[in-house]
Scaffold this motif. Structure first.
Motif, mmCIF file in Angstrom:
data_model
loop_
_atom_site.group_PDB
_atom_site.id
_atom_site.type_symbol
_atom_site.label_atom_id
_atom_site.label_comp_id
_atom_site.label_asym_id
_atom_site.label_seq_id
_atom_site.Cartn_x
_atom_site.Cartn_y
_atom_site.Cartn_z
ATOM 1 N N VAL A 100 42.760 44.083 31.156
ATOM 2 C CA VAL A 100 42.633 42.662 30.833
ATOM 3 C C VAL A 100 42.017 41.999 32.058
ATOM 4 O O VAL A 100 42.532 42.120 33.168
ATOM 5 C CB VAL A 100 43.998 42.030 30.497
ATOM 6 C CG1 VAL A 100 43.856 40.526 30.289
ATOM 7 C CG2 VAL A 100 44.606 42.692 29.271
ATOM 8 N N PHE A 101 40.890 41.340 31.852
ATOM 9 C CA PHE A 101 40.202 40.657 32.934
ATOM 10 C C PHE A 101 40.632 39.199 32.950
ATOM 11 O O PHE A 101 40.595 38.533 31.922
ATOM 12 C CB PHE A 101 38.685 40.743 32.751
ATOM 13 C CG PHE A 101 38.161 42.146 32.790
ATOM 14 C CD1 PHE A 101 37.959 42.793 34.003
ATOM 15 C CD2 PHE A 101 37.870 42.825 31.615
ATOM 16 C CE1 PHE A 101 37.476 44.083 34.045
ATOM 17 C CE2 PHE A 101 37.378 44.118 31.644
ATOM 18 C CZ PHE A 101 37.186 44.752 32.861
ATOM 19 N N LEU B 294 22.963 45.043 34.261
ATOM 20 C CA LEU B 294 24.407 45.214 34.051
ATOM 21 C C LEU B 294 24.863 44.485 32.787
ATOM 22 O O LEU B 294 25.721 44.982 32.050
ATOM 23 C CB LEU B 294 25.183 44.685 35.261
ATOM 24 C CG LEU B 294 25.050 45.492 36.546
ATOM 25 C CD1 LEU B 294 25.686 44.747 37.711
ATOM 26 C CD2 LEU B 294 25.678 46.859 36.386
ATOM 27 N N HIS B 295 24.280 43.320 32.536
ATOM 28 C CA HIS B 295 24.618 42.557 31.333
ATOM 29 C C HIS B 295 24.211 43.338 30.085
ATOM 30 O O HIS B 295 24.991 43.451 29.128
ATOM 31 C CB HIS B 295 23.923 41.193 31.380
ATOM 32 C CG HIS B 295 24.238 40.323 30.213
ATOM 33 N ND1 HIS B 295 23.402 40.221 29.124
ATOM 34 C CD2 HIS B 295 25.303 39.518 29.956
ATOM 35 C CE1 HIS B 295 23.940 39.386 28.253
ATOM 36 N NE2 HIS B 295 25.084 38.946 28.724
ATOM 37 N N ARG C 218 33.584 45.609 34.054
ATOM 38 C CA ARG C 218 34.070 45.518 35.424
ATOM 39 C C ARG C 218 32.897 45.477 36.404
ATOM 40 O O ARG C 218 32.866 44.656 37.316
ATOM 41 C CB ARG C 218 34.999 46.688 35.742
ATOM 42 C CG ARG C 218 35.614 46.601 37.133
ATOM 43 C CD ARG C 218 36.606 47.720 37.413
ATOM 44 N NE ARG C 218 37.821 47.512 36.634
ATOM 45 C CZ ARG C 218 38.247 48.332 35.658
ATOM 46 N NH1 ARG C 218 37.564 49.413 35.351
ATOM 47 N NH2 ARG C 218 39.357 48.078 35.012
ATOM 48 N N ALA C 219 31.914 46.347 36.202
ATOM 49 C CA ALA C 219 30.739 46.373 37.080
ATOM 50 C C ALA C 219 30.006 45.030 37.042
ATOM 51 O O ALA C 219 29.616 44.497 38.084
ATOM 52 C CB ALA C 219 29.797 47.506 36.669
ATOM 53 N N LEU C 220 29.827 44.471 35.849
ATOM 54 C CA LEU C 220 29.153 43.180 35.701
ATOM 55 C C LEU C 220 29.937 42.065 36.382
ATOM 56 O O LEU C 220 29.386 41.280 37.154
ATOM 57 C CB LEU C 220 28.950 42.857 34.217
ATOM 58 C CG LEU C 220 28.369 41.476 33.903
ATOM 59 C CD1 LEU C 220 26.965 41.333 34.466
ATOM 60 C CD2 LEU C 220 28.379 41.242 32.395
ATOM 61 N N PHE C 221 31.231 41.994 36.112
ATOM 62 C CA PHE C 221 32.050 40.920 36.660
ATOM 63 C C PHE C 221 32.175 41.005 38.185
ATOM 64 O O PHE C 221 32.159 39.991 38.867
ATOM 65 C CB PHE C 221 33.437 40.910 36.016
ATOM 66 C CG PHE C 221 33.432 40.539 34.552
ATOM 67 C CD1 PHE C 221 32.402 39.810 33.990
ATOM 68 C CD2 PHE C 221 34.493 40.926 33.730
ATOM 69 C CE1 PHE C 221 32.409 39.465 32.640
ATOM 70 C CE2 PHE C 221 34.512 40.581 32.396
ATOM 71 C CZ PHE C 221 33.468 39.846 31.848
ATOM 72 N N VAL C 222 32.294 42.210 38.714
ATOM 73 C CA VAL C 222 32.379 42.371 40.165
ATOM 74 C C VAL C 222 31.063 41.955 40.815
ATOM 75 O O VAL C 222 31.044 41.216 41.795
ATOM 76 C CB VAL C 222 32.772 43.819 40.547
ATOM 77 C CG1 VAL C 222 32.539 44.086 42.018
ATOM 78 C CG2 VAL C 222 34.226 44.086 40.185
ATOM 79 N N LYS D 131 30.602 38.418 40.971
ATOM 80 C CA LYS D 131 31.679 37.812 41.749
ATOM 81 C C LYS D 131 32.595 36.944 40.895
ATOM 82 O O LYS D 131 33.054 35.881 41.318
ATOM 83 C CB LYS D 131 31.112 37.021 42.935
ATOM 84 C CG LYS D 131 30.366 37.925 43.894
ATOM 85 C CD LYS D 131 29.864 37.182 45.083
ATOM 86 C CE LYS D 131 29.148 38.224 45.954
ATOM 87 N NZ LYS D 131 28.367 37.656 47.003
ATOM 88 N N LEU D 132 32.865 37.433 39.689
ATOM 89 C CA LEU D 132 33.814 36.762 38.809
ATOM 90 C C LEU D 132 35.217 37.348 38.963
ATOM 91 O O LEU D 132 36.190 36.737 38.540
ATOM 92 C CB LEU D 132 33.366 36.854 37.353
ATOM 93 C CG LEU D 132 32.094 36.089 37.022
ATOM 94 C CD1 LEU D 132 31.643 36.391 35.590
ATOM 95 C CD2 LEU D 132 32.292 34.600 37.219
ATOM 96 N N LEU D 133 35.300 38.541 39.541
ATOM 97 C CA LEU D 133 36.602 39.180 39.786
ATOM 98 C C LEU D 133 36.870 39.231 41.263
ATOM 99 O O LEU D 133 36.005 39.333 42.077
ATOM 100 C CB LEU D 133 36.618 40.611 39.238
ATOM 101 C CG LEU D 133 36.600 40.780 37.740
ATOM 102 C CD1 LEU D 133 36.635 42.256 37.381
ATOM 103 C CD2 LEU D 133 37.758 40.064 37.083
#
Length: 89
Positions: free
Chosen positions: A18-19, A54-55, A80-84, A87-89
Motif C-alpha cells: 500500500v503506497f 517509468l510511467h 514503486r520505481a515510478l514513485f521513488v 520523489k513521491l515516496l
C-alpha cells in the motif's frame, strides 16, 4: 476509454504494498490496481513527462495485473520505481 483501460481502472485486485503518498497536504492511499491506475493516469501527461518510460512501464504493468492477479508483483515494483524516482515516496 478502451475496454482494457476500463478494466484496469475498475480493478479491485490488491497490490503487494500500500503506497501512502502526500499530495497537496493530504495523504493518498493506493492499495489496489484500480486506485494506482486512476492515480497515474488522471494526472496530466505533462506531469509525468520526465518519467515517461517509468510511467509507461507502470501503466503497462497495471493493465497486465488487471487481467492476471499474478502480475501484481511486477505492477507493484513498477509503481514503486515510478514513485521513488518522482520523489513521491
Amino acid at each position: 476509454m478502451t475496454v482494457v483501460a476500463s478494466g484496469a481502472s475498475d480493478c479491485d485486485t490488491p497490490l503487494r504494498a500500500v503506497f501512502k503518498i502526500n499530495l497537496n497536504g493530504k495523504t493518498v492511499s493506493i492499495g489496489t490496481v484500480g486506485q494506482a491506475y486512476r492515480f497515474i493516469t488522471n494526472l496530466s501527461s505533462i506531469e509525468w513527462i520526465e518519467f515517461r518510460s517509468l510511467h509507461a512501464d507502470a501503466v503497462s504493468s497495471l493493465h497486465g495485473a488487471a487481467g492476471n492477479a499474478m502480475l501484481t508483483v511486477q505492477a507493484t515494483n513498477a509503481l514503486r520505481a515510478l514513485f521513488v524516482r518522482a520523489k513521491l515516496l
